[in-house]
Design a protein around this motif. Sequence first.
Motif, PDB file in Angstrom:
ATOM      1  N   LEU A   1     -12.415  -5.257   1.909  1.00  0.00           N
ATOM      2  CA  LEU A   1     -12.176  -4.527   0.667  1.00  0.00           C
ATOM      3  C   LEU A   1     -12.812  -5.283  -0.488  1.00  0.00           C
TER       4      LEU A   1
ATOM      5  N   GLY B   1     -13.883  -6.490  -4.284  1.00  0.00           N
ATOM      6  CA  GLY B   1     -13.182  -6.649  -5.548  1.00  0.00           C
ATOM      7  C   GLY B   1     -13.729  -7.816  -6.336  1.00  0.00           C
TER       8      GLY B   1
ATOM      9  N   GLN C   1      -2.917   4.975  -0.602  1.00  0.00           N
ATOM     10  CA  GLN C   1      -3.714   3.775  -0.332  1.00  0.00           C
ATOM     11  C   GLN C   1      -3.756   3.483   1.163  1.00  0.00           C
TER      12      GLN C   1
ATOM     13  N   ARG D   1     -14.774 -10.100  -0.951  1.00  0.00           N
ATOM     14  CA  ARG D   1     -14.278  -9.067  -0.049  1.00  0.00           C
ATOM     15  C   ARG D   1     -13.035  -9.617   0.648  1.00  0.00           C
TER      16      ARG D   1
ATOM     17  N   THR E   1      -9.323  -5.023  -6.931  1.00  0.00           N
ATOM     18  CA  THR E   1     -10.213  -4.391  -5.955  1.00  0.00           C
ATOM     19  C   THR E   1     -10.905  -3.171  -6.553  1.00  0.00           C
ATOM     20  N   ASP E   2     -12.028  -2.828  -5.975  1.00  0.00           N
ATOM     21  CA  ASP E   2     -12.765  -1.640  -6.422  1.00  0.00           C
ATOM     22  C   ASP E   2     -11.972  -0.365  -6.140  1.00  0.00           C
ATOM     23  N   ALA E   3     -10.991  -0.446  -5.258  1.00  0.00           N
ATOM     24  CA  ALA E   3     -10.154   0.712  -4.946  1.00  0.00           C
ATOM     25  C   ALA E   3      -9.029   0.897  -5.962  1.00  0.00           C
ATOM     26  N   GLY E   4      -8.989   0.030  -6.977  1.00  0.00           N
ATOM     27  CA  GLY E   4      -7.991   0.174  -8.038  1.00  0.00           C
ATOM     28  C   GLY E   4      -6.690  -0.563  -7.802  1.00  0.00           C
TER      29      GLY E   4
ATOM     30  N   PHE F   1       0.861  -1.179   0.000  1.00  0.00           N
ATOM     31  CA  PHE F   1       0.000   0.000   0.000  1.00  0.00           C
ATOM     32  C   PHE F   1       0.898   1.230   0.000  1.00  0.00           C
TER      33      PHE F   1
ATOM     34  N   ALA G   1      -6.295   5.702   2.762  1.00  0.00           N
ATOM     35  CA  ALA G   1      -7.670   5.324   2.443  1.00  0.00           C
ATOM     36  C   ALA G   1      -8.088   4.033   3.139  1.00  0.00           C
ATOM     37  N   LEU G   2      -7.159   3.051   3.208  1.00  0.00           N
ATOM     38  CA  LEU G   2      -7.525   1.726   3.710  1.00  0.00           C
ATOM     39  C   LEU G   2      -7.206   1.530   5.192  1.00  0.00           C
TER      40      LEU G   2
END
Length: 358
Positions: free
Chosen positions: A278, A280, A249, A324, A298-301, A245, A252-253
């Motif tokens: 998370l 995805g 990131q 998830r 993941t949806d977070a890219g 990360f 955010a996470l």
Amino acid sequence: MAAAHDPAIRLSGLRREFGPVIAVDGIDLDIAEGEFFSMLGPSGSGKTTVLRLIAGFETPTAGAVELFGKDVSADAPYDRPVNTVFQDYALFPHMSVLDNVAYGLRVRGIGRAERTRRATEALERMRLGDFARRRPSQLSGGQRQRVALARAIVVEPRALLLDEPLGALDLKLREQMQVELKQLQRDLGITFVFVTHDQDEALTLSDRIAVFDAGRIQQVGAAAEVYERPATPFVATFVGTSNLFDDAQSRALLGHGGIHAIRPEKLQIHRGETGDGLAGTVAEVIYAGAIVRCVVDTDAGMRMTVLEQSSSGHASVGRGDRVRLAWADADVRDLVEPEPAAPTTTDDQSPSPATASA
């Protein structure tokens, strides 16, 4: 005379330059007597150059090499209480196995009867007594490797330096020789310094590991410490696999900045859209025998890797599944990005058989 507290090997401010290129950039390292110590890193990281500096095949541009309390930086290889085993074994093809093993004793002026006795004992230790009269070309790769080890230990060095000695062997033979090499080190009770680019080999064999990159040491520690608590992004990704990360990131996470890593086996993967974790989509499922590797976009890219124990060859999820990912905070590691290093050379080639046996 070495003091009781002196390490077997001490490197202080060790630097080696090849023209404008810095191959070894200020190495400070102590290796204890009787330790199985591995220097791990990719090609060009400086690990083989450091080994050659210890052996005396290279001269430091700056810094010092001490062996058992004595500064040997200017000493010739044959004046140092170490011996070296190379990847290509450096055996003399025109000599018998017995004569290859006895060669170092002959160079040291040991009489024929004594060197034959000691060489025969070394071959017996390696379970090669029946092969004494053969030539190296008549042996398998694993047998040649054991001959090289017998030749190295017959002169009774206080430390043994091994430059990727298992690199030319196939997987099964390499695993077998790893067990034998560790047992040999225990039996002899001397210091082994082992150079490798194979992370599994280093983790399997070592009491401690130094991870090299670009002429510097990134981390030194026990195998479990280096794997479980990597210090830098390089260590986290070179020793095993990690999901990294970056600062954004992490904020955010994880709710705080910095660079962080989590091992794939520390992640839990759950099928479905609901629940904590998370979100995805599974991009790939790779069966690898005892484990299954799941790659998740993941949806977070971020693309993340999860390892699961295989159950009858099946993963708990399939390609295209919505999932998830969850983890424990304690399994997330804080990393530190080291200062950029100067460009390094690729690792040096091994010396000729005559040099290696001196």
